[in-house]
Motif scaffolding. Structure first.
Motif, PDB file in Angstrom:
ATOM      1  N   GLY A 405       1.871 -12.541  -4.987  1.00 52.35           N
ATOM      2  CA  GLY A 405       0.985 -12.026  -3.949  1.00 52.35           C
ATOM      3  C   GLY A 405       1.324 -10.576  -3.649  1.00 52.35           C
ATOM      4  N   TRP A 406       1.245 -10.214  -2.369  1.00 47.56           N
ATOM      5  CA  TRP A 406       1.593  -8.849  -1.954  1.00 47.56           C
ATOM      6  C   TRP A 406       3.097  -8.644  -2.125  1.00 47.56           C
ATOM      7  CZ3 TRP A 406       2.053  -6.986   3.737  1.00 47.56           C
ATOM      8  CH2 TRP A 406       2.074  -5.586   3.791  1.00 47.56           C
ATOM      9  N   GLY A 407       3.867  -9.686  -1.816  1.00 49.96           N
ATOM     10  CA  GLY A 407       5.305  -9.667  -2.086  1.00 49.96           C
ATOM     11  C   GLY A 407       6.164  -9.268  -0.898  1.00 49.96           C
ATOM     12  N   TRP A 408       7.383  -9.824  -0.877  1.00 47.61           N
ATOM     13  CA  TRP A 408       8.313  -9.630   0.231  1.00 47.61           C
ATOM     14  C   TRP A 408       8.660  -8.158   0.456  1.00 47.61           C
ATOM     15  CZ3 TRP A 408      10.262 -12.098   4.314  1.00 47.61           C
ATOM     16  CH2 TRP A 408      11.390 -11.553   4.939  1.00 47.61           C
ATOM     17  N   ASP A 409       8.953  -7.419  -0.613  1.00 48.71           N
ATOM     18  CA  ASP A 409       9.399  -6.021  -0.463  1.00 48.71           C
ATOM     19  C   ASP A 409       8.325  -5.169   0.221  1.00 48.71           C
ATOM     20  OD1 ASP A 409      11.747  -6.713  -1.654  1.00 48.71           O
ATOM     21  OD2 ASP A 409      11.220  -5.949  -3.645  1.00 48.71           O
ATOM     22  N   ASN A 410       7.069  -5.349  -0.192  1.00 45.59           N
ATOM     23  CA  ASN A 410       5.972  -4.596   0.435  1.00 45.59           C
ATOM     24  C   ASN A 410       5.794  -5.003   1.895  1.00 45.59           C
ATOM     25  OD1 ASN A 410       5.148  -3.111  -1.852  1.00 45.59           O
ATOM     26  ND2 ASN A 410       4.054  -4.887  -2.649  1.00 45.59           N
ATOM     27  N   PHE A 411       5.891  -6.323   2.138  1.00 51.89           N
ATOM     28  CA  PHE A 411       5.719  -6.834   3.500  1.00 51.89           C
ATOM     29  C   PHE A 411       6.794  -6.284   4.435  1.00 51.89           C
ATOM     30  CE2 PHE A 411       7.610 -10.100   6.342  1.00 51.89           C
ATOM     31  CZ  PHE A 411       6.689 -10.020   7.379  1.00 51.89           C
ATOM     32  N   ILE A 412       8.068  -6.394   4.023  1.00 55.04           N
ATOM     33  CA  ILE A 412       9.171  -6.010   4.913  1.00 55.04           C
ATOM     34  C   ILE A 412       9.179  -4.496   5.135  1.00 55.04           C
ATOM     35  CG2 ILE A 412      11.115  -5.699   3.281  1.00 55.04           C
ATOM     36  CD1 ILE A 412      11.315  -7.838   6.458  1.00 55.04           C
ATOM     37  N   ARG A 413       8.771  -3.735   4.139  1.00 54.75           N
ATOM     38  CA  ARG A 413       8.698  -2.279   4.290  1.00 54.75           C
ATOM     39  C   ARG A 413       7.653  -1.908   5.348  1.00 54.75           C
ATOM     40  NH1 ARG A 413       6.672  -0.766  -0.462  1.00 54.75           N
ATOM     41  NH2 ARG A 413       8.606  -1.342  -1.486  1.00 54.75           N
ATOM     42  N   GLU A 414       6.493  -2.562   5.257  1.00 53.64           N
ATOM     43  CA  GLU A 414       5.426  -2.281   6.226  1.00 53.64           C
ATOM     44  C   GLU A 414       5.809  -2.752   7.628  1.00 53.64           C
ATOM     45  OE1 GLU A 414       2.426  -0.626   7.828  1.00 53.64           O
ATOM     46  OE2 GLU A 414       2.444  -0.557   5.630  1.00 53.64           O
ATOM     47  N   ALA A 415       6.357  -3.965   7.718  1.00 52.98           N
ATOM     48  CA  ALA A 415       6.720  -4.539   9.028  1.00 52.98           C
ATOM     49  C   ALA A 415       7.749  -3.678   9.743  1.00 52.98           C
ATOM     50  CB  ALA A 415       7.255  -5.955   8.840  1.00 52.98           C
ATOM     51  N   ASN A 416       8.681  -3.074   8.987  1.00 51.83           N
ATOM     52  CA  ASN A 416       9.791  -2.334   9.599  1.00 51.83           C
ATOM     53  C   ASN A 416       9.600  -0.818   9.606  1.00 51.83           C
ATOM     54  OD1 ASN A 416      11.081  -4.673  10.278  1.00 51.83           O
ATOM     55  ND2 ASN A 416      12.377  -4.732   8.459  1.00 51.83           N
ATOM     56  N   THR A 417       8.375  -0.361   9.276  1.00 53.85           N
ATOM     57  CA  THR A 417       8.081   1.072   9.377  1.00 53.85           C
ATOM     58  C   THR A 417       7.916   1.428  10.851  1.00 53.85           C
ATOM     59  OG1 THR A 417       7.001   1.177   7.227  1.00 53.85           O
ATOM     60  CG2 THR A 417       6.378   2.870   8.817  1.00 53.85           C
ATOM     61  N   GLY A 418       8.596   2.500  11.282  1.00 47.48           N
ATOM     62  CA  GLY A 418       8.486   2.948  12.669  1.00 47.48           C
ATOM     63  C   GLY A 418       9.745   2.654  13.455  1.00 47.48           C
ATOM     64  N   ILE A 419       9.697   2.989  14.755  1.00 43.59           N
ATOM     65  CA  ILE A 419      10.856   2.733  15.607  1.00 43.59           C
ATOM     66  C   ILE A 419      10.655   1.402  16.335  1.00 43.59           C
ATOM     67  CG2 ILE A 419      11.524   5.144  15.939  1.00 43.59           C
ATOM     68  CD1 ILE A 419      10.008   5.020  18.660  1.00 43.59           C
TER      69      ILE A 419
END
Length: 452
Positions: A405-419
């Motif tokens: 699918g979209w994949g864990w690495d892409n998901f976690i990068r997006e989720a944790n972008t920002g402060i």
């Protein structure tokens, strides 16, 4: 590609997302099942499931929306690996938004209608039996029911037509502020009624002897359904969100607001029911049959009743506006319609699509999809609540964790972008293997409960 619209403020994003989650499930279903399964003991289990199930799925939705800057169908198409078919569910989810509104607009219309009928005194001085008869004759009055449903459809799409910031965000902020204000006023009135302390003890004192596996499942399903996860209702607001803050923290705020409204609703309903010796476990009839009797017994009951139904209407309308916004965004993204065109055509399509639910209480009342006593509304609710919400949530979690699918690495990068608080990377195993199992249990148990 045109620049994606954005919400004007962080508060706007939190209130609009919470407004989508806050609806009729918080206002009557939560207090009713809380009472049934042991008051505060049930609430503790419910909060645990919100944290271990609701929060991760919500972060998945927000991440998919923000990464793609699209509606649900477009998001899965943009994010899926080439050659895969994840986007098929994206279109199913959009249909799910439609089906949800096919009955939700009618029930929201009931809230608006009862605001009017209570304010002008149509329910005053009626006996409990007459109040029950009033509701029965009201829902079988097809022209009147159609009018209230049409009003809801028009109001909801007109708000979307004004714009994202000037319409959806601004009006939802006003509705949510009004909702909390009304809740506080009603709560103060309710807890100061003579005899209210019995209701408070019932609601707030944990009774762990009532905790059973059935209660655990009820807490699990309520945590699941209250946040409207699985059809992209949250995803669309993720698509309007800036990259300034992480998504776990924003999700926590939305869940806190949603839970606060549910808990405060119980503080309105239980003390009032106990003060007047009324059954708080009256299920669906609680709002439209049981509570009008409570208001009739109260000093100044017409005022309190009107305020209560305004509160019900506001809670339901915030959900209507949020889901309509997703349908408008779909037409804008996929068909390149203008916001106004999507909204105005949306009024016509949604009005026609909502008619079966209205007719199900009148001319089509002989149609019993699941046996005697069931109506069109039950069929539409079954499609969304027992199928698309759990199946969609399962798809989202698998999409965000699977390498296919979209994949864990892409998901976690997006989720944790920002402060802000980070989504724990150590939860990968839980998200990949345990959470899908929990969602599957909700799906299977829902079927067993429904058909059992």
């Amino acid at each position: 590609m045109a620049e994606r619209e954005q919400l004007a403020s962080r508060l706007g994003f939190i209130l609009v997302s919470a407004g989508c989650a806050i609806g009729l499930g918080n206002v009557w279903r939560f207090p009713y099942i809380t009472g049934r399964y042991g008051g505060a003991a049930f609430v503790i289990v419910y909060l645990i499931f919100l944290a271990i199930m609701g929060l991760p799925i919500m972060v998945c939705e927000f991440a998919m929306g923000r990464a793609s800057r699209r509606n649900l169908a477009g998001a899965m198409l943009v994010l899926e690996p080439p050659g895969t078919k994840w986007h098929i569910y994206g279109y199913l989810g959009i249909i799910g938004n439609m089906v949800l509104m096919m009955f939700y607009t009618t029930v929201t219309g009931w809230g608006l209608a009862y605001t009017y009928h209570t304010a002008v005194g149509h329910l005053a001085r009626l006996s409990p039996e007459e109040v029950g008869n009033f509701f029965g004759s009201f829902i079988s009055n097809t022209p009147e029911l159609t009018m209230w449903m049409a009003l809801v459809v028009i109001i909801g799409f007109l708000v979307c037509s004004i714009g994202l910031q000037t319409g959806v965000e601004r009006i939802t902020k006003i509705l949510m502020s009004g909702l909390f204000l009304l809740l506080i006023v009603l709560m103060v009135r309710s807890v100061t009624l003579p005899g209210a302390e019995k209701g408070l003890a019932f609601y707030l004192k944990p009774d762990f002897s009532k905790l059973s596996w059935e209660a655990v499942y009820a807490a699990m399903s309520q945590a699941f359904f209250t946040l409207s996860l699985g059809i992209g209702s949250m995803l669309i607001f993720g698509s309007y969100l800036s990259k300034e803050r992480t998504l776990a923290g924003e999700s926590v705020y939305v869940i806190i607001l949603d839970t606060l409204v549910a808990l405060m609703s119980g503080m309105v309903i239980f003390p009032a029911c106990f003060a007047f010796g009324v059954d708080a476990g009256a299920g669906p009839g609680l709002i439209f049959v049981t509570l009008p009797n409570v208001f009739n017994s109260m000093t100044g009951g017409r005022i309190w009743g009107t305020l209560f139904f305004v509160f019900i209407f506001f809670a339901a309308l915030t959900t209507v506006i949020a889901v309509f916004e997703h349908l408008v965004a779909f037409a804008m993204d996929e068909w390149k319609w203008s916001r106004k065109k999507a909204s105005y055509i949306g009024i016509i399509i949604m009005f026609i699509a909502s008619l079966p639910c209205v007719l199900g209480f009148g001319p089509w009342s002989g149609f019993h999809p699941f046996g005697n006593g069931t109506v069109v509304l039950d069929l539409e609710d079954f499609i969304v609540s027992f199928n698309l919400l759990p199946i969609g949530s399962l798809v989202f979690v698998l999409f965000c964790t699977s390498k296919y699918g979209w994949g864990w690495d892409n998901f976690i990068r997006e989720a944790n972008t920002g402060i802000g608080p980070k989504f724990p990377e150590g939860l990968r195993g839980y998200m990949t293997y345990v959470l899908p199992l929990i969602i599957a249990v909700v799906l299977i148990m829902g079927y067993i409960q429904f058909f059992g």
